[in-house]
Design a protein around this motif. Structure first.
Motif, PDB file in Angstrom:
ATOM      1  N   ASN A   1      59.564  86.110  43.346  1.00  0.00           N
ATOM      2  CA  ASN A   1      59.014  86.103  41.990  1.00  0.00           C
ATOM      3  C   ASN A   1      59.736  87.001  41.000  1.00  0.00           C
ATOM      4  OD1 ASN A   1      57.020  84.108  41.977  1.00  0.00           O
ATOM      5  ND2 ASN A   1      55.580  85.437  43.049  1.00  0.00           N
TER       6      ASN A   1
ATOM      7  N   VAL B   1      51.009  88.433  35.300  1.00  0.00           N
ATOM      8  CA  VAL B   1      51.530  87.235  34.641  1.00  0.00           C
ATOM      9  C   VAL B   1      51.752  86.172  35.719  1.00  0.00           C
ATOM     10  CG1 VAL B   1      53.548  86.297  33.451  1.00  0.00           C
ATOM     11  CG2 VAL B   1      52.653  88.542  32.807  1.00  0.00           C
ATOM     12  N   PRO B   2      51.255  84.940  35.499  1.00  0.00           N
ATOM     13  CA  PRO B   2      51.456  83.917  36.533  1.00  0.00           C
ATOM     14  C   PRO B   2      52.924  83.537  36.690  1.00  0.00           C
ATOM     15  CG  PRO B   2      50.076  83.076  34.721  1.00  0.00           C
ATOM     16  CD  PRO B   2      50.490  84.468  34.343  1.00  0.00           C
ATOM     17  N   LYS B   3      53.261  83.056  37.863  1.00  0.00           N
ATOM     18  CA  LYS B   3      54.620  82.606  38.171  1.00  0.00           C
ATOM     19  C   LYS B   3      55.127  81.693  37.062  1.00  0.00           C
ATOM     20  CE  LYS B   3      56.929  80.652  42.269  1.00  0.00           C
ATOM     21  NZ  LYS B   3      57.747  81.820  42.593  1.00  0.00           N
TER      22      LYS B   3
ATOM     23  N   HIS C   1      51.444  89.340  42.154  1.00  0.00           N
ATOM     24  CA  HIS C   1      52.643  88.970  42.899  1.00  0.00           C
ATOM     25  C   HIS C   1      53.000  90.021  43.946  1.00  0.00           C
ATOM     26  CE1 HIS C   1      54.114  85.937  39.618  1.00  0.00           C
ATOM     27  NE2 HIS C   1      53.036  85.555  40.267  1.00  0.00           N
TER      28      HIS C   1
END
Ligand code: FES
Ligand code: FES
Lengths: 149, 723
Positions: B95, B220-222, B620
């Motif tokens: 990530n 924060v999303p991928k 993450h």
């Protein structure tokens, strides 16, 4: 031979004993289904055949005649993700994401027959799908979330 | 417009010209640079990088100065408000596409969506040594933050000049510079319009302090998550080029085998099939994959085999072929072992054995190679695109600028994709076929011809006083590697040696490198010493430990787990283990249950505490720790490469067992956020406590003190049955 994929009828030239995975990926360019082992051991190639999860690397083209195949590409309807996809996105499950399409197709098949599975049922059903990045508990969480949606 | 550009070049030259006598070359190089990127402003880590990257033949002075550095990148702010980060780092599931964009978004005060990451493309990104050793977060992250801050300072300067106001009257938000006097604003793109400003990263910029982070430090999303769950992302194995052929390589039946006789005629007779033989390399390219497979089968071949080691004698082999460990990497000497042992009340020596294990990334090695007008382009999944570029350039005798390596986000690596085997093979076939060729390794090839985490023999001998103070520590590692070899505990007398061996199987990097083996032994031995002096394993560790960060994770894991609060149920055991690797600190507590009838071992629960400085993306990070735990379970319990006389015996998932849903216990992850410390990588270190914690829990439940990895590939039956 003919092949019904995601509601569309295709005529394909591959021999009847060729694997469905090969035809999808190389002939129809539906590359969402992945090769992980070619031996039915990892689930990366999972698609739906008449709604049931099958390992497309082990299904010869001949066995698909008259059946409806659904692949990962056929899940999203007019920009609307399937609830399983939504949930996986929401839980931000994946790392490399290579296992994702197979995981999703397996989970979709589970919820079709068992809309409210228990944790044990999820684990038992999903055990044939490998995520080498080890995201299993997150996948279970997302499937639960999707089943409650 | 052209005029304006020229002025800018001049004014900027004064600031950042590399040396006074090549100013003309500098501006021509810069024009070419922006021709490639588009106008706007760009900040580069090292100015020479930008020119070396252009491989400007007229600019040899700069080219020679440009020595490859560990990290390189630049940030470009385009006239269209698009911010592009160019980095040689690559995404393999850790990530960093997201986390590196987060730190840039933070320092530039722009939304995540305005940032595009261009990664791992040797034609578009500056040199980077590779994505490994958890270096992206600690080395690339801070540099990118500085570069972004430098860019922001430039934008402020330019806006202040344009508005004729003092910088203090300006603020930055959402990709705009705002004049607080009159609330007017200019977007970054508007400010940089018509400019071609190139600046070197400035060390004097002030960075947003961790406590003030708004984008960094959050989950924060991928960034490309949606592409992965829709199947839209194209992995290398999904790529197609017009006219592309499918390649396949003839493999030897075992390590050490060489070609005796070969008859290619049947394969050559197949329509559309190209057959290549160069020394021991034989491969084919065919219009489709089944034909390629048939062509390989049609080759008649016999092999000369040589005597090779087997799993049954590998540990003797490694000891016999070991080199002297003095002065080797990781080796250390302190005090005197003789004195340390003399001062000990109790002594304990043991020999541990660790099998080869496989990374088994879900996406096997793959490459698409294409030759066009003498230039070779290869798409491949590698942690070292620039390393593979070098390999290809030397293999085909090409200047580097004639080789482009592109790395799309890849189906994981875990330290197992430093190399470019498939890239070289595909390029050979494509060259002969004069068409693009795709080569995807089968699972069996991946299990056989990729490299493994090294097998090793580790001997340890130690002494302790009755009050639990360590007096002596002697540690010899044969072949498995120096990473994590030093003890984090305070011992006055130490001798630590790593003895390299010429490995009979391909071996290389792994998640956490050799520390999975070294820390397994270290923490197993610590447990056995604790038991020798009748101390609680946690108390014993803390007594001999100074490092506050390691202490903190041990305490956090113990607290979360409830260590010392309850006694394990009958046939259950508790164990602890931890260590430090790559500036990450980890401790794991495990509860296991043994079935006394069958000897089956079940992991009941795992608690891992981890600390790697300031956390950039909590969700993450949690996921990386989880991944390390699950992968660690496999290596701890059952993963091992089996081989006989150089032939791999278990190159399939049916025989090489990897952790699955059912193997996953209840997992609790505790992260310690040290906002006061620099962020370190997290993909590797959390794996190291898993195996020893489980091993020590088995010892707690049964008294059996195992000394091999994997611990219980066939359960404990044999051990429990022993008298
Ligand atoms: S590729 Fe079909 S199960 Fe692995
Ligand atoms: S996310 Fe990498 S294999 Fe599942």
């Amino acid at each position: 031979m003919e092949l019904q994929v995601n509601g569309i009828k295709h005529t394909v030239s591959a021999w009847s004993e060729t694997s469905l995975l090969y035809v999808l990926r190389d002939e129809l360019d539906l590359t969402g289904s992945k090769y992980g082992c070619g031996e039915g051991q990892c689930g990366a190639c999972t698609v739906l055949m008449d709604g049931k999860a099958v390992r497309s690397c082990r299904v010869p083209l001949s066995a698909t005649q008259g059946k409806q195949i659904t692949t990962i590409e056929g899940l999203e309807k007019e920009g609307q993700l399937h609830p399983v996809q939504e949930a996986l996105l929401n839980v931000d499950v994946f790392q490399c994401g290579y296992c994702a399409p197979g995981m999703i197709m397996s989970a979709v098949a589970l919820l079709e027959t068992n809309p409210q599975p228990s944790e044990e049922e999820i684990v038992a059903h999903m055990n044939g799908n490998v995520c080498r990045c080890g995201t299993y508990p997150r996948i279970v969480r997302a499937i639960k979330e999707a089943s409650n949606a | 417009m052209k005029k304006e550009t020229d002025t800018d070049i001049k004014s900027n030259q004064e600031q950042s010209q590399p040396s006074p006598d090549n100013g003309n070359q500098f501006s021509s190089s810069r024009r070419r640079f922006f021709k490639l990127l588009g106008g706007g402003i760009a900040v580069t880590f090292v100015l020479q990088d930008a020119f070396a990257f252009l491989a400007d033949p007229e600019n040899t002075a700069v080219l020679q100065q440009a020595s490859p550095k560990e990290v390189g990148a630049w940030i470009h702010i385009g006239e269209n408000d698009v911010i592009t980060v160019y980095t040689g780092k690559v995404e393999v599931g850790q990530n960093i596409r997201t986390s590196l964009a987060q730190v840039v978004a933070e320092e530039l005060h722009v939304p995540m969506a305005s940032i595009t990451m261009v990664m791992g493309d040797t034609d578009l990104t500056p040199y980077d040594a590779g994505t490994f050793g958890s270096r992206s977060t600690p080395s690339m992250g801070p540099q990118l933050r500085k570069a972004a801050a430098t860019a922001q300072a430039m934008l402020l300067d330019m806006a202040a000049e344009q508005w004729k106001v003092n910088i203090s009257a300006l603020r930055v938000a959402d990709g705009k510079v705002i004049n607080t006097k009159n609330n007017k604003s200019l977007s970054f793109g508007q400010i940089s319009k018509g400019k071609q400003l190139l600046k070197e990263i400035s060390d004097n910029t002030s960075l947003t302090p961790t406590e003030k982070w708004r984008v960094a430090g959050t989950s924060v999303p991928k960034v490309n998550g949606r592409d992965l769950i829709t199947g839209r992302h194209k992995f290398v194995s999904d790529l197609k080029q017009p006219g592309m052929l499918y390649g396949k390589v003839l493999r030897a039946p075992a390590f050490g085998a060489s070609l005796a006789t070969v008859d290619l005629s049947a394969a050559k007779a197949m329509p559309g099939v190209v057959v290549v033989q160069e020394d021991d390399f034989i491969g084919v390219a065919a219009p489709d994959a089944p034909t390629a497979a048939k062509a390989i089968e049609a080759i008649e071949v016999s092999w000369n085999k040589t005597q090779q080691p087997s799993r049954s004698n590998i540990f003797d082999y490694l000891k016999q072929h070991a080199t002297d460990g003095r002065g080797g990497r990781g080796s250390a000497e302190k005090g005197s072992i003789a004195q340390g042992m003399a001062a000990a009340d109790k002594k304990l020596a043991a020999t541990y054995k660790v099998d080869y294990i496989a990374h088994a990334p879900m996406e096997p090695r793959a490459a698409v190679a294409q030759w066009e007008n003498g230039k070779l382009t290869v798409w491949t999944g590698t942690q070292r695109p620039f390393g593979v570029q070098d390999d290809l350039a030397s293999k085909f005798n090409l200047p580097k600028e004639k080789v482009r390596v592109i790395m799309p986000d890849t189906g994981s690596a875990y330290g197992g994709k430093h190399s470019g085997e498939a890239a070289v093979e595909a390029a050979r076939l494509a060259k002969a076929a004069q068409k693009p060729v795709k080569l995807t390794w089968t699972r069996e090839e991946e299990f056989t011809w990729a490299y493994f985490r090294p097998a090793g023999v580790i001997e340890v001998s130690s002494g302790v006083k009755n009050d639990g103070i360590l007096t002596s520590w002697e540690f010899h590692n044969y072949n498995s590697g120096p990473s994590g070899i030093r003890t984090p505990y305070e011992v006055p007398n130490q001798q630590i040696q790593y003895h390299p061996v010429e490995s009979p199987l391909y071996q290389g990097s792994y998640r956490g490198l050799a520390s999975t083996a070294n820390i397994f032994v270290l923490e197993s031995q610590m447990d056995d010493l604790a038991s020798l002096v009748n101390m609680d394993p946690l108390e014993f560790r803390l007594k001999n430990l100074q490092e506050p960060r390691l202490k903190a994770v041990f305490e956090a894991a113990a607290k979360g787990f409830g260590w010392g609060k309850t006694k394990p149920a009958p046939n259950h055991g508790y164990g602890i283990g931890g260590g430090t690797e790559k500036a990450g600190f980890t401790a794991t507590c495990a509860e296991i249950a043994v079935d006394p009838g069958t000897g089956d071992v079940k992991i009941v629960r795992i608690t891992t505490a981890f600390e790697c400085g300031a956390i950039i993306n909590p969700e993450h990070l949690d996921n990386q720790i989880l991944g390390a735990i699950v992968q660690g379970l496999g290596g701890a319990l059952f993963e091992a490469v089996d081989f006989e006389n150089g032939k791999i015996l278990n190159p399939h998932f049916a025989q090489y067992r990897v952790p699955r849903f059912k193997d996953t216990p209840a997992i609790e992850i505790i992260t310690l956020n040290r906002k006061d410390l620099p962020s370190a990588g997290a993909g590797e270190a959390p794996i190291v406590g898993i195996a020893p914690a489980i091993r020590n829990a088995i010892a707690d439940a049964t008294g059996v003190r195992l000394k091999t990895l994997p611990l219980v590939p066939d359960g404990l039956k044999a051990n429990l049955g022993a008298p």
